[in-house]
Design a protein around this motif. Structure first.
Motif, PDB file in Angstrom:
ATOM      1  N   VAL A 193     117.926 -45.918-136.445  1.00 54.33           N
ATOM      2  CA  VAL A 193     119.161 -46.600-136.870  1.00 54.33           C
ATOM      3  C   VAL A 193     118.895 -48.072-137.128  1.00 54.33           C
ATOM      4  O   VAL A 193     119.324 -48.634-138.148  1.00 54.33           O
ATOM      5  CB  VAL A 193     120.254 -46.413-135.798  1.00 54.33           C
ATOM      6  CG1 VAL A 193     121.404 -47.389-136.025  1.00 54.33           C
ATOM      7  CG2 VAL A 193     120.773 -44.989-135.808  1.00 54.33           C
ATOM      8  N   LEU A 194     118.195 -48.712-136.208  1.00 54.85           N
ATOM      9  CA  LEU A 194     117.922 -50.133-136.389  1.00 54.85           C
ATOM     10  C   LEU A 194     116.971 -50.363-137.557  1.00 54.85           C
ATOM     11  O   LEU A 194     117.077 -51.373-138.272  1.00 54.85           O
ATOM     12  CB  LEU A 194     117.327 -50.707-135.100  1.00 54.85           C
ATOM     13  CG  LEU A 194     117.481 -52.227-134.924  1.00 54.85           C
ATOM     14  CD1 LEU A 194     118.936 -52.632-135.049  1.00 54.85           C
ATOM     15  CD2 LEU A 194     116.922 -52.671-133.601  1.00 54.85           C
ATOM     16  N   LEU A 195     116.059 -49.426-137.801  1.00 56.69           N
ATOM     17  CA  LEU A 195     115.183 -49.526-138.969  1.00 56.69           C
ATOM     18  C   LEU A 195     116.002 -49.436-140.254  1.00 56.69           C
ATOM     19  O   LEU A 195     115.765 -50.198-141.208  1.00 56.69           O
ATOM     20  CB  LEU A 195     114.133 -48.414-138.922  1.00 56.69           C
ATOM     21  CG  LEU A 195     113.243 -48.284-140.161  1.00 56.69           C
ATOM     22  CD1 LEU A 195     112.420 -49.560-140.360  1.00 56.69           C
ATOM     23  CD2 LEU A 195     112.338 -47.056-140.036  1.00 56.69           C
ATOM     24  N   ALA A 196     116.958 -48.521-140.287  1.00 57.69           N
ATOM     25  CA  ALA A 196     117.801 -48.394-141.473  1.00 57.69           C
ATOM     26  C   ALA A 196     118.604 -49.665-141.717  1.00 57.69           C
ATOM     27  O   ALA A 196     118.744 -50.117-142.865  1.00 57.69           O
ATOM     28  CB  ALA A 196     118.739 -47.187-141.308  1.00 57.69           C
ATOM     29  N   LYS A 197     119.148 -50.249-140.666  1.00 65.14           N
ATOM     30  CA  LYS A 197     119.872 -51.510-140.820  1.00 65.14           C
ATOM     31  C   LYS A 197     118.958 -52.618-141.337  1.00 65.14           C
ATOM     32  O   LYS A 197     119.352 -53.394-142.219  1.00 65.14           O
ATOM     33  CB  LYS A 197     120.476 -51.923-139.477  1.00 65.14           C
ATOM     34  CG  LYS A 197     121.634 -51.068-139.006  1.00 65.14           C
ATOM     35  CD  LYS A 197     122.166 -51.619-137.690  1.00 65.14           C
ATOM     36  CE  LYS A 197     123.357 -50.799-137.188  1.00 65.14           C
ATOM     37  NZ  LYS A 197     123.871 -51.328-135.900  1.00 65.14           N
ATOM     38  N   VAL A 242     121.928 -42.423-138.529  1.00 67.53           N
ATOM     39  CA  VAL A 242     120.797 -42.936-139.311  1.00 67.53           C
ATOM     40  C   VAL A 242     121.091 -42.827-140.808  1.00 67.53           C
ATOM     41  O   VAL A 242     120.908 -43.783-141.571  1.00 67.53           O
ATOM     42  CB  VAL A 242     119.511 -42.187-138.939  1.00 67.53           C
ATOM     43  CG1 VAL A 242     118.351 -42.672-139.815  1.00 67.53           C
ATOM     44  CG2 VAL A 242     119.175 -42.376-137.466  1.00 67.53           C
ATOM     45  N   SER A 243     121.525 -41.674-141.252  1.00 66.16           N
ATOM     46  CA  SER A 243     121.839 -41.491-142.665  1.00 66.16           C
ATOM     47  C   SER A 243     122.997 -42.381-143.104  1.00 66.16           C
ATOM     48  O   SER A 243     123.036 -42.863-144.243  1.00 66.16           O
ATOM     49  CB  SER A 243     122.160 -40.025-142.938  1.00 66.16           C
ATOM     50  OG  SER A 243     123.287 -39.614-142.163  1.00 66.16           O
ATOM     51  N   PHE A 244     123.943 -42.609-142.212  1.00 70.00           N
ATOM     52  CA  PHE A 244     125.096 -43.461-142.560  1.00 70.00           C
ATOM     53  C   PHE A 244     124.637 -44.887-142.842  1.00 70.00           C
ATOM     54  O   PHE A 244     124.991 -45.478-143.869  1.00 70.00           O
ATOM     55  CB  PHE A 244     126.114 -43.431-141.424  1.00 70.00           C
ATOM     56  CG  PHE A 244     127.237 -44.420-141.590  1.00 70.00           C
ATOM     57  CD1 PHE A 244     128.280 -44.140-142.460  1.00 70.00           C
ATOM     58  CD2 PHE A 244     127.229 -45.618-140.895  1.00 70.00           C
ATOM     59  CE1 PHE A 244     129.309 -45.056-142.613  1.00 70.00           C
ATOM     60  CE2 PHE A 244     128.254 -46.520-141.057  1.00 70.00           C
ATOM     61  CZ  PHE A 244     129.304 -46.243-141.914  1.00 70.00           C
ATOM     62  N   PHE A 245     123.857 -45.479-141.938  1.00 72.75           N
ATOM     63  CA  PHE A 245     123.422 -46.867-142.132  1.00 72.75           C
ATOM     64  C   PHE A 245     122.386 -46.992-143.243  1.00 72.75           C
ATOM     65  O   PHE A 245     122.200 -48.081-143.791  1.00 72.75           O
ATOM     66  CB  PHE A 245     122.855 -47.433-140.826  1.00 72.75           C
ATOM     67  CG  PHE A 245     123.902 -47.775-139.821  1.00 72.75           C
ATOM     68  CD1 PHE A 245     124.696 -48.888-139.983  1.00 72.75           C
ATOM     69  CD2 PHE A 245     124.110 -46.975-138.704  1.00 72.75           C
ATOM     70  CE1 PHE A 245     125.677 -49.196-139.055  1.00 72.75           C
ATOM     71  CE2 PHE A 245     125.079 -47.282-137.780  1.00 72.75           C
ATOM     72  CZ  PHE A 245     125.883 -48.403-137.947  1.00 72.75           C
TER      73      PHE A 245
END
Length: 927
Positions: free
Chosen positions: A863-867, A905-908
């Protein structure tokens, strides 16, 4: 939901909302009337569109204000201020509604028979005045006359107390002219109200606000005499209230009134018979002393943001406001800093009883030096009842003759306060006068040749002289007795006669003049010096009679053997050196003398560290002393720091941690006041002690660690690099806010050290904090890591930066715990946001490790990687450029994250695209 929402229910009783409002407003049920009064603001908003309905509502409010139930009237009055604000906003529609309908209700409620209704009316009036909703004409013609009637001498006691209270509170909200012409005369009458002490107590508690409202001229002309009456009131509560507002009163007076009138008055309060009055006075002592502050003498000024700053050196600085304009000791700010450890030159007007003596001995430079030193000390130790401004004036000729020699050639002679019996010694009587050798060498040689033959006879003390000296020493314990003082004078004369027989006739005249000088100085001691100062000096004198006798004999021998000017100079230096070494009590006495504030005030402030004060005044008195010490230090200036040094050291070693904590929180401000030299000498040792103290004390140092360290020299500052690691360890591991504050301070401290020091010392602390158990500490530590990287690359230390990056990759990217890998993603995102390193270095050393987190098994890491990729990395111009070799790898990672099995994860990973699509749709609709 609105309070009066029931008015909008259709079909309830076939009435319109306005008719339903009138029905409930005058219902027999008190609860219904209360609901209407409580919801009047909503009612006005509902009916403000129609002027006729609005006026109908106003008439209902007026009728409701006459309700017989006090609770209804109270509810109504509480709604008047918000309704007035609403009418002010919609004034074009109803310009005079407030003044015609609501203001008369407020004025009527000020005299309501119910106490609760009157309180509500008074609070509403103050709010209206504060919001500037009452016209000036209404204040002068309606509000003030009512208050004057309520506070009249024949008014009811309860009304009078309430009226004087509201007069005091509204004084700061009115114009100075209105207060001075309408309210000030009545306030002065109320201060002398002999019927109700409650009235006088309210006046005393708000005296400072009234002084501030009317200004300096009216304060000194009308209010100061009333303030003196209140300070001597028979009820201790009045005196206590006066002590609490003393600083505010002093702030509005001139320096002359503050020094000559308010200072003795404050001394009377601080020595009051009531403990509570003394307690309040000691708490206000430091703030009162701060009103004597003069930026020109302190060399500092306060900026608009409240921080202290050093004033540029000025040509002329008037450090003493009580000195006359035609006779001022001039000293620049830079000279003040250079003479921070010594006493400033001060000019003194001698007492009338010593004027003739002063004129006689003025021709002798050595005796003139002693006289000036004596008068300086006696001036600073004057009793509180004396006029301090008169003592600050001086004899221009005498001060000018000795100004250059007191501090340069003869520091020993002015080092302290010589007692009367110590003025006589063989050195001063049988040696030629001591001129300024550097300026009057020819005069010195002339006098040496003139007295060469007269001084060649050796001085041998006879048995009679020794016996007389023993008797004099035995009388020192009872020197306060006038009879004993008379005996001392007789014995001194006998001693002079005995020594006169052993000397040639050439010195007869000198002995007589010296004896007169001794007697006059003893008279000056009785008339000027306070009893406390006399006892202290006498005690110090009795402690070392043998050493004084040895000095006298040694000096006599060395002088009588000297025949030329060079040998005389050498003998003088030896005597002055021994005088300084063997008389430390005199230095201690002088270290407490200054001319910025009245000396009795400073003496009382310094006594706040006395353990006896905690028993007789207040157990928290040391804390109050520590709290106000920076203000007192700012007032005295760095040139008078020696007056406070011992007190500060005593407070720093106090057994109460609250006292040490107070000092720790203000030590950085004190460092600004004192400058780098005094800080390094006097504050650094105390600062080091605070670093090893309790966490409650260390937090005060830590919160302003950067502010203190930046004031030190680079070499001194570097000594604290290793000690910074001690802040990581706390008494209680749950005290995570301590470590959080450390990380915040380290971000600021980075600029004080070079990259090598940061890498060797601060890097380890940052990495330790990044592994803290508390997430708040870790997140702020990640910002510290980014700041360290920025420090390296901003100072062209790319090698250190690369080593640090490799350590971050090993420690966080390959961490076995998912928290560490998540931290690596956050650090990379912050590095890109702050642009703290070149992009080519980032894509080479950090980007591959960052993209590899796409396969991390923990969703929180992905998640933080996606952000980081979507919100920061791909928004930079470098990654938007066509043909960028690293753009393809980043886009592939984003596509993989968009199809991630975890919804977050997909959302961000896709939210930015959706936001872009929404922006495009909005633009198309606008087109």
């Amino acid at each position: 939901m609105r309070i009066t929402a029931f008015l909008d229910i259709p079909g309830q009783d076939n009435l319109t909302p306005l008719a339903r409002l009138e029905k409930y407003a005058f219902s027999d049920n008190v609860f219904n009337r209360q609901i209407i009064a409580r919801g009047l603001l909503d009612v006005f908003r509902d009916f403000s569109n129609n002027e006729e309905d609005f006026l109908t509502v106003m008439e209902i409010v007026v009728r409701l204000s006459e309700d017989a139930e006090p609770t209804v009237r109270t509810e109504l009055m509480e709604q008047i201020p918000p309704i007035a604000i609403f009418l002010q906003e919609s004034r074009p529609k109803f310009p005079t509604a407030f003044f015609e309908y609501l203001m008369p209700i407020v004025l009527r409620y000020l005299t309501d028979v119910n106490n609760q209704v009157r309180k509500a009316g008074q609070e509403a009036l103050l709010i209206l005045l504060e919001q500037d909703l009452v016209a000036q004409s209404d204040i002068e013609n309606k509000v003030c006359p009512i208050l004057l009637d309520l506070s009249a001498p024949d008014s009811d006691d309860e009304y009078k107390v309430e009226a004087v209270n509201i007069i005091c509170k509204m004084a700061s909200m009115l114009s100075r002219t209105t207060v001075e012409h309408m309210l000030l005369p009545r306030f002065c009458e109320l201060c002398s109200d002999g019927k109700l002490f409650q009235v006088r107590k309210i006046c005393a508690a708000n005296f400072g606000d009234i002084c501030n409202a009317v200004g300096q001229e009216a304060t000194e002309r009308l209010l100061i005499p009333k303030f003196f009456e209140l300070c001597s009131d028979s009820v201790w509560g009045m005196r206590k209230a006066c002590a609490e507002c003393f600083m505010a009163v002093s702030y509005t007076t001139s320096p002359e009134v503050r020094r000559s009138k308010l200072s003795p008055l404050f001394i009377s309060l601080i020595s009051d018979t009531c403990r509570w009055v003394r307690q309040a006075a000691f708490q206000s002592l430091g703030p009162f002393i701060s009103t004597f502050a003069n930026p020109s003498s302190a060399g500092l000024y306060i900026r608009e943001d409240g921080t202290l700053s050093i004033r540029p050196p000025a040509q002329d600085v008037n450090s003493n406001p009580c000195q006359p304009s035609n006779n001022i000791t001039v000293m620049s700010s830079s000279a003040n800093a250079a003479l921070s450890g010594s006493e400033q030159p001060m000019e003194i007007k001698p007492e009338s009883s010593t004027e003739e003596t002063s004129a006689e001995v003025h021709t002798k430079l050595s005796e003139d030096l002693n006289k000036n030193s004596w008068e300086e000390s006696s001036d600073c130790c004057a009793s509180p009842g004396e006029d301090m401004s008169g003592l600050c004036q001086g004899d221009k000729t005498a001060a000018g003759a000795t100004e250059g020699t007191k501090e340069s050639s003869f520091p020993g002679l002015s080092s302290g306060l010589p007692p009367a019996e110590d003025v006589f010694n063989t050195f001063l009587y049988w040696r030629p006068p001591l001129p300024d050798i550097s300026q009057d060498l020819e005069l010195l040689q002339f006098k040496a040749e003139k007295h060469n033959d007269a001084c060649s006879v050796p001085c041998n003390n006879c048995v009679a002289s020794n016996e007389i000296k023993k008797v004099l020493e035995s009388l020192q314990e009872h020197i306060d007795d006038p009879d004993v003082q008379a005996q001392v004078q007789v014995l001194s004369a006998a001693l002079r006669a005995a020594q006169f027989d052993s000397v040639g006739d050439c010195d007869t005249k000198k002995v007589e003049e010296s004896g007169d000088n001794l007697q006059n100085k003893m008279i000056l001691d009785e008339t000027v010096v306070s009893d406390a100062a006399c006892k202290q000096v006498q005690g110090d004198t009795l402690s070392s009679p043998a050493s004084q006798k040895d000095i006298s004999d040694q000096s006599s021998t060395s002088v009588l053997k000297s025949t030329d000017s060079e040998e005389q100079h050498r003998g003088t230096s030896v005597f002055l050196k021994k005088e300084q070494e063997n008389n430390p009590p005199f230095e201690d006495d002088k270290s407490k003398l200054q001319d910025i504030i009245p000396q009795p005030l400073l003496d009382q402030y310094l006594s706040m560290t006395d353990p006896a004060r905690a028993q007789t005044v207040d157990t928290e008195i040391a804390k109050h002393c520590a709290y106000s010490l920076p203000g007192v230090a700012l007032t005295l200036g760095r040139q008078n720091w020696h007056c406070l040094k011992d007190t500060y050291e005593t407070l720093a070693s106090d057994v109460q941690w609250k006292v040490r904590r107070t000092l720790a929180f203000s030590i950085h401000e004190l460092a600004v006041i004192l400058g780098d030299q005094l800080t390094a000498a006097d504050l650094v040792p105390i600062f080091n002690g605070f670093l090893k103290d309790l966490d409650e004390v260390r937090i005060g140092v830590l919160k302003h660690l950067y502010d203190f360290l930046k004031l030190l020299h680079a070499d001194k500052r570097r000594e604290y690099l290793y000690q910074l690691q001690e802040f990581v360890v706390t008494d209680n591991s749950r005290n995570w806010r301590f470590r959080y504050e450390l990380a915040e301070q380290l971000i600021l401290i980075l600029e004080l050290y070079n990259p090598n020091d940061v890498y060797d010392y601060l890097r380890h602390i940052a990495l330790t904090l990044c592994s803290d158990k508390v997430s708040e500490v870790r997140w702020i530590s990640f910002k510290l890591v980014v700041a360290i990287l920025q420090k390296f690359y901003a100072n062209s230390a790319s090698a250190l930066g690369l080593n640090f990056i490799n350590e971050l990759v090993v420690r966080f990217r390959h961490c076995s715990k998912w928290v560490g890998r998540q931290a690596f993603a956050f650090i990379c995102q912050a590095v890109v946001e702050e642009e703290c390193m070149p992009v080519d270095q980032f894509v080479e050393h950090l980007l591959p490790s960052l993209l590899s987190l796409a396969s991390d098994p923990v969703p929180n890491v992905r998640v933080l990687l996606a952000k980081a990729l979507r919100q920061t990395l791909l928004e930079k111009a470098y990654f938007k450029s066509v043909g960028n070799p690293h753009l393809e790898a980043a886009e592939e990672t984003i596509l993989a994250l968009q199809s991630d099995r975890d919804q977050d994860v997909s959302f961000f990973a896709t939210i930015k695209l959706k936001q872009d699509n929404m922006d495009n749709v909005t633009i198309e609709k606008q087109n």
